[in-house]
Design an enzyme around this catalytic site. Structure first.
Site, PDB file in Angstrom:
ATOM      1  N   GLY A 143      -3.411   3.809  -2.125  1.00  0.00           N
ATOM      2  CA  GLY A 143      -3.484   2.811  -3.185  1.00  0.00           C
ATOM      3  C   GLY A 143      -3.057   1.463  -2.628  1.00  0.00           C
ATOM      4  O   GLY A 143      -2.118   1.388  -1.836  1.00  0.00           O
ATOM      5  N   ALA A 146       0.839  -1.195   0.000  1.00  0.00           N
ATOM      6  CA  ALA A 146       0.000   0.000   0.000  1.00  0.00           C
ATOM      7  C   ALA A 146       0.872   1.242   0.000  1.00  0.00           C
ATOM      8  O   ALA A 146       2.030   1.213   0.425  1.00  0.00           O
ATOM      9  CB  ALA A 146      -0.928   0.009   1.213  1.00  0.00           C
ATOM     10  N   ASP A 147       0.305   2.331  -0.495  1.00  0.00           N
ATOM     11  CA  ASP A 147       1.010   3.614  -0.481  1.00  0.00           C
ATOM     12  C   ASP A 147       0.007   4.706  -0.149  1.00  0.00           C
ATOM     13  O   ASP A 147      -1.122   4.700  -0.670  1.00  0.00           O
ATOM     14  CB  ASP A 147       1.652   3.899  -1.838  1.00  0.00           C
ATOM     15  CG  ASP A 147       2.502   5.157  -1.812  1.00  0.00           C
ATOM     16  OD1 ASP A 147       3.558   5.142  -1.128  1.00  0.00           O
ATOM     17  OD2 ASP A 147       2.132   6.153  -2.452  1.00  0.00           O
ATOM     18  N   THR A 148       0.393   5.623   0.722  1.00  0.00           N
ATOM     19  CA  THR A 148      -0.505   6.689   1.172  1.00  0.00           C
ATOM     20  C   THR A 148       0.109   8.052   0.928  1.00  0.00           C
ATOM     21  O   THR A 148       1.297   8.254   1.178  1.00  0.00           O
ATOM     22  CB  THR A 148      -0.818   6.535   2.676  1.00  0.00           C
ATOM     23  OG1 THR A 148      -1.492   5.298   2.892  1.00  0.00           O
ATOM     24  CG2 THR A 148      -1.703   7.667   3.168  1.00  0.00           C
TER      25      THR A 148
END
Length: 218
Positions: free
Chosen positions: A106, A69-71
């Site tokens: 994402g 995940a990426d924030t």
């Protein structure tokens, strides 16, 4: 046969959220440089970076199902990264004071052994309280802002500066943690695992421990 389930992240907040949800998983921290191209939207950046992380971890463990995940945090259309130092953290919180900003995440799940993947994203809006210099200094003294996008996180002391959160993140566990894997995202992870693995006849990865709150395989 149940494939291994790997979380491609060194984030303690993501580990805690998955663990609290009952998932059993391994940890991998792929060395992937996150991109920040200006011609991509915030959603595209988070999706691309999540895919790069998942691909990096899957290259080391091709037999496993990998979650990444990426924030990113944004205000006025501008992405706010991690602060360079404490003075920068103060400036960022001053900018967020009394205003709302967006948190984009994402998520990517890869199952390279079967050539399958799933991607999705979440967006939440975080509304800050009006903060004076004393409140900002008090908050920063209680956390390590240098490893957090936007110099803040909602778990722990976050509600000292956050007025409310709109979106899936509002039902996160633990507390109201902005971990990059919010409760709504966890539900989507469980669904994606079922779709990704059940179609090929395997048992789903990450089946919950006895006494957990959710059983992915059902």
């Amino acid at each position: 046969m149940r494939p291994r389930f790997i979380l491609a992240s060194a984030s303690p907040r993501r580990r805690q959220l998955l663990s609290d949800a009952g998932f059993e998983f391994e940890i991998a921290s792929p060395r992937v440089e996150e991109i920040s191209h200006g011609w991509l939207t915030i959603r595209e950046l988070t999706m691309w970076n999540a895919a790069r992380k998942a691909t990096g971890a899957a290259g080391v463990s091709p037999d496993a199902v990998v979650l990444a995940a990426d924030t990113l945090v944004a205000i006025d259309g501008e992405v706010l990264g991690k602060p360079a130092d404490l003075d920068d953290a103060v400036r960022i919180l001053q900018r967020l004071s009394g205003r709302s900003h967006e948190v984009w995440t994402g998520v990517r799940i890869n199952h390279p052994a079967r050539g399958r993947s799933r991607s999705f994203h979440e967006m939440s809006r975080v509304h800050f309280r009006k903060l004076d210099g004393r409140a900002i200094r008090s908050y920063l003294a209680k956390i390590d802002p240098l490893d957090k996008a936007g110099s803040n996180a909602a778990q722990g002391h976050g509600m000292e500066i956050i007025e409310r959160i709109d979106g899936q993140i509002a039902v996160v566990s633990p507390s109201i943690a902005r971990s990059g894997l919010v409760a709504g995202a966890v539900e989507q992870v469980a669904l994606a695992l079922r779709q990704l693995v059940h179609r090929i006849g395997d048992q789903p990865p990450g089946v919950l421990r006895r006494g957990g709150r959710r059983r992915v395989g059902k």
